[in-house]
Design an enzyme around this catalytic site. Sequence first.
Site, PDB file in Angstrom:
ATOM      1  N   HIS A  39      13.167  20.160   7.442  1.00 32.56           N
ATOM      2  CA  HIS A  39      13.923  19.106   6.758  1.00 32.56           C
ATOM      3  C   HIS A  39      13.124  18.451   5.625  1.00 32.56           C
ATOM      4  CE1 HIS A  39      11.945  17.018  10.186  1.00 32.56           C
ATOM      5  NE2 HIS A  39      11.771  16.060   9.307  1.00 32.56           N
TER       6      HIS A  39
ATOM      7  N   ARG B 163       4.910  17.215  32.426  1.00 36.91           N
ATOM      8  CA  ARG B 163       4.412  15.846  32.519  1.00 36.91           C
ATOM      9  C   ARG B 163       4.419  15.229  31.122  1.00 36.91           C
ATOM     10  NH1 ARG B 163      -0.782  13.300  32.439  1.00 36.91           N
ATOM     11  NH2 ARG B 163      -0.778  11.463  33.757  1.00 36.91           N
TER      12      ARG B 163
ATOM     13  N   HIS C   2      -5.231  21.243  15.827  1.00 33.75           N
ATOM     14  CA  HIS C   2      -4.436  21.641  16.996  1.00 33.75           C
ATOM     15  C   HIS C   2      -4.809  23.062  17.366  1.00 33.75           C
ATOM     16  CE1 HIS C   2      -0.706  23.904  18.273  1.00 33.75           C
ATOM     17  NE2 HIS C   2      -0.907  23.096  19.292  1.00 33.75           N
TER      18      HIS C   2
ATOM     19  N   HIS D 123      -6.829  13.667  16.791  1.00 35.95           N
ATOM     20  CA  HIS D 123      -6.517  12.762  15.678  1.00 35.95           C
ATOM     21  C   HIS D 123      -7.733  11.882  15.406  1.00 35.95           C
ATOM     22  CE1 HIS D 123      -2.272  13.718  15.446  1.00 35.95           C
ATOM     23  NE2 HIS D 123      -2.171  13.617  16.752  1.00 35.95           N
TER      24      HIS D 123
ATOM     25  N   ARG E 107      -1.864  30.392  25.489  1.00 37.26           N
ATOM     26  CA  ARG E 107      -0.936  30.310  26.623  1.00 37.26           C
ATOM     27  C   ARG E 107      -0.552  31.696  27.128  1.00 37.26           C
ATOM     28  NH1 ARG E 107       1.239  28.806  21.818  1.00 37.26           N
ATOM     29  NH2 ARG E 107       2.885  30.152  21.037  1.00 37.26           N
TER      30      ARG E 107
END
EC number: 1.3.3.3
Lengths: 367, 367
Positions: free
Chosen positions: A237, A322, A168, A158, A172
Amino acid sequence: MPKGSIGLLRSRCVNCGIRHAGDMLPPGFRSRVLLCEGDGLIVAIAQCPLATHVSVNSGTAMSFRTDAVKAYLLDLQDRICAALETEDGSACFVEDAWERPAGGGGRTRVIENGHILEKGGVNFSHVFGAGLPPSASAHRPELAGRGFEALGVSLVMHPHNPHVPTAHANVRFFIAEKEGEEPVWWFGGGFDLTPYYGVEEDCIHWHRVAEQACAPFGADVYPRYKAWCDRYFHIKHRNEPRGVGGLFFDDLNEWDFDTSFAFIRAIGDAFVEAYLPIVQRRKDTPYTPQQREFQEFRRGRYVEFNLVYDRGTLFGLQSGGRTESILMSLPPQVRWGYDWKAEPGSEEARLTEYFLQDRDWLAEAGE
Amino acid sequence: MPKGSIGLLRSRCVNCGIRHAGDMLPPGFRSRVLLCEGDGLIVAIAQCPLATHVSVNSGTAMSFRTDAVKAYLLDLQDRICAALETEDGSACFVEDAWERPAGGGGRTRVIENGHILEKGGVNFSHVFGAGLPPSASAHRPELAGRGFEALGVSLVMHPHNPHVPTAHANVRFFIAEKEGEEPVWWFGGGFDLTPYYGVEEDCIHWHRVAEQACAPFGADVYPRYKAWCDRYFHIKHRNEPRGVGGLFFDDLNEWDFDTSFAFIRAIGDAFVEAYLPIVQRRKDTPYTPQQREFQEFRRGRYVEFNLVYDRGTLFGLQSGGRTESILMSLPPQVRWGYDWKAEPGSEEARLTEYFLQDRDWLAEAGE
């Protein structure tokens, strides 16, 4: 290995036994053939017409490959942090190494109040658990409750300046295990960009780097994962994309392990090349307090997406991850106003009206 | 009807036919007997030993009662807005009436940049839908996919001054319907307080009003719904309560309709009495920019709870509710910092160490 290739050394189909040199494909092969002999990696073919499925998920090879993924991810984290720190020129990443009581741990690296970066994190984590949480098994009910192992690097940046987009990226690797059954593994990842003041040149550059990273793996890869990114980073939304997209993929195990691993390396390695030129071009653009306020309202949308929909965030929170490492993705200063909207016809309105529209940036640029 | 009673006019068990006057209970009755004759309401008994279950969920009586709930909720919204506007003395609530394409609508009332209230909303909504969303049927799998009707008033107040707590209240009525089967209805609601700088006197007052509202419905009601509130408003990933609690209940249909309806009226009516004296006592306390910053970080926790866990928020977003009305609950200015914590030993640290601890405020006050 030359940049842009996918590690084609010598190639032989592990099923039919035919050897091939270079990146030549034998007649009848619809995809590349991969083989890296001599370093212990067993490499399978994708879509060899003689073999519809070649399993390499067996025995000790699995753990060896997990180690290879882990080594890559730790190195990727180092390289990304170094590149961003150099660019910022003021703040440094602070590292927190942590262990997770339920198994595993991580290496969180956070930068705050830098010259360019207001708040950001580049996190490595490697966690184990007895039961795959719902966020990870929602699309694979057959895996619900399996033991799991998850490794990844996840980053969010940011910047202070509303002219520098938020970025971003994530790569993974998951393994779901059950006694007496073959482990199931898959990769996921991608990167996406969230501008506040859109610039076409930046969107095109971002997508061009994404396309180039995908190209060695097939011409259909970029369009598929670009479209998946648009679908995934959609704030239902609000009926609004989170940003201008990029790449997103998950459940990747249609290729053999090594092709998949090579692919996530290509994506991970491309991030700095995609983001840094944009930061460099925009970091000195002056901005007003009103533009900063606009950025803070837009950051509210980022929070909404991350806390309501993001699979990675929900997986982390549900699996007892975490919290501070997971929520490092949240922006430092955020606003919400009732029925807040940009002035019609303004530069701010153009963000949602033009930029946040699931555009095909490369086709529009004639590429 | 005298304040504090539960609307006991003349009473007769609809099952055994015995009439009773005043609030006398006949021998053998373990609970109050209710009857309001003459106004069209059919009233059932609770726990009459002659009848283990008295169903009044039939025929036209259902829709009539829905109207009664609706009329109460609209009036409640008016009264709460009037009381808060008077107290604020500067800003007014702005109303947005809206219709929902899938059925129903609402009356959103929002206040912003007032003298005391930085941002707040008091919303009425009445929505219909073909299939009950997962957030509403998670605890009642037998109702999944039923048609539904939901009415409620929901409010959140975010004051400027960090010494004035944030407050939330909600009362709601649900009906799940399926052709050929009896409709299933239930009530839910409660109110809870989120201070930034805790004051014991305020916590005790808040809980005392809550207890008094519950008292006519049984001595066990306050402790049960107080405990439920502590369980519900818990930020799991922080292992921290959202605030100092109050009341929370859901799936309330263990009593007959009228007792339940009387109960939610008691809760709805108690809100202003619980909140206003606290606002009045704290609104003029001076505060520093550091205290304001602390409030903004703590507001981050409020956002985390609302977007990750809150059943009402998720129900609204999942059922295609009006986003701006649902998310009016989010605070106006919010901060997140990596591993942000209050200074040990500070007044700020005391918030989590002492106040956010699921305390039994009334027992500690010797009440």
